[in-house]
Motif scaffolding. Structure first.
Motif, PDB file in Angstrom:
ATOM      1  N   LEU A 138      53.969   8.183  39.454  1.00  0.00           N
ATOM      2  CA  LEU A 138      53.360   6.928  39.895  1.00  0.00           C
ATOM      3  C   LEU A 138      53.116   6.917  41.406  1.00  0.00           C
ATOM      4  N   THR A 139      52.074   6.203  41.805  1.00  0.00           N
ATOM      5  CA  THR A 139      51.822   6.001  43.235  1.00  0.00           C
ATOM      6  C   THR A 139      52.712   4.862  43.729  1.00  0.00           C
ATOM      7  N   SER A 140      52.759   4.655  45.034  1.00  0.00           N
ATOM      8  CA  SER A 140      53.613   3.597  45.590  1.00  0.00           C
ATOM      9  C   SER A 140      53.241   2.216  45.057  1.00  0.00           C
ATOM     10  N   SER A 141      51.968   1.964  44.849  1.00  0.00           N
ATOM     11  CA  SER A 141      51.561   0.653  44.349  1.00  0.00           C
ATOM     12  C   SER A 141      51.780   0.507  42.846  1.00  0.00           C
ATOM     13  N   GLU A 142      51.934   1.617  42.146  1.00  0.00           N
ATOM     14  CA  GLU A 142      52.147   1.575  40.700  1.00  0.00           C
ATOM     15  C   GLU A 142      53.622   1.521  40.306  1.00  0.00           C
ATOM     16  N   CYS A 143      54.516   1.981  41.168  1.00  0.00           N
ATOM     17  CA  CYS A 143      55.904   2.180  40.753  1.00  0.00           C
ATOM     18  C   CYS A 143      56.668   0.890  40.492  1.00  0.00           C
ATOM     19  N   GLY A 144      56.243  -0.215  41.033  1.00  0.00           N
ATOM     20  CA  GLY A 144      56.898  -1.483  40.754  1.00  0.00           C
ATOM     21  C   GLY A 144      57.850  -1.947  41.840  1.00  0.00           C
ATOM     22  N   ILE A 145      58.263  -1.067  42.742  1.00  0.00           N
ATOM     23  CA  ILE A 145      59.178  -1.474  43.807  1.00  0.00           C
ATOM     24  C   ILE A 145      58.513  -2.506  44.710  1.00  0.00           C
ATOM     25  N   GLU A 146      57.293  -2.244  45.085  1.00  0.00           N
ATOM     26  CA  GLU A 146      56.561  -3.162  45.959  1.00  0.00           C
ATOM     27  C   GLU A 146      56.439  -4.540  45.307  1.00  0.00           C
ATOM     28  N   PHE A 147      56.096  -4.569  44.020  1.00  0.00           N
ATOM     29  CA  PHE A 147      55.954  -5.834  43.301  1.00  0.00           C
ATOM     30  C   PHE A 147      57.304  -6.542  43.199  1.00  0.00           C
TER      31      PHE A 147
END
Length: 115
Positions: free
Chosen positions: A11-20
């Motif tokens: 996953l990319t950084s925006s896909e991984c869920g941590i940011e969300f």
């Protein structure tokens, strides 16, 4: 066939869920509010304020409102005078507890080792 672990690693950084996740429950006060309500049950504003004495009233009110809007906590407003409001953690909020318990334990251990 890709395993769940392999999918997550790709996953990319925006896909991984941590940011969300951080956008919903991140910051200095939200994790403390969630942890406190999960551990201590239904609490009024003043009790939360006493638990986090360094938070300003404005910031606490804002954080409680955001957590309520994100359905991580529930706000019960009693129609009485003087006004009475209680906060509790929702089932969705409880799903964060393994992460919050880990953060609490990790921080406690790290802080005691740093002395």
């Amino acid at each position: 066939m890709e395993t769940k672990s392999e999918k997550i690693e790709a996953l990319t950084s925006s896909e991984c869920g941590i940011e969300f996740t951080l956008s919903i429950m991140g910051g200095k006060w939200k994790p403390l509010i969630l942890w406190f309500l999960a551990k201590k049950g239904v609490k009024r504003y003043g009790e939360i304020r006493k638990f986090i004495p360094t938070v300003t009233n404005k910031m606490l009110s804002q954080q409680l409102k955001e957590l309520t809007n994100d359905k991580l906590i529930y706000r019960k407003d009693y129609k009485v005078i003087p006004p009475k409001v209680e906060y509790s953690i929702t089932e969705k909020g409880k799903t964060l507890m393994p992460m919050l318990d880990f953060m609490c334990s990790w921080g406690y251990e790290y802080k005691s080792q740093s002395k």
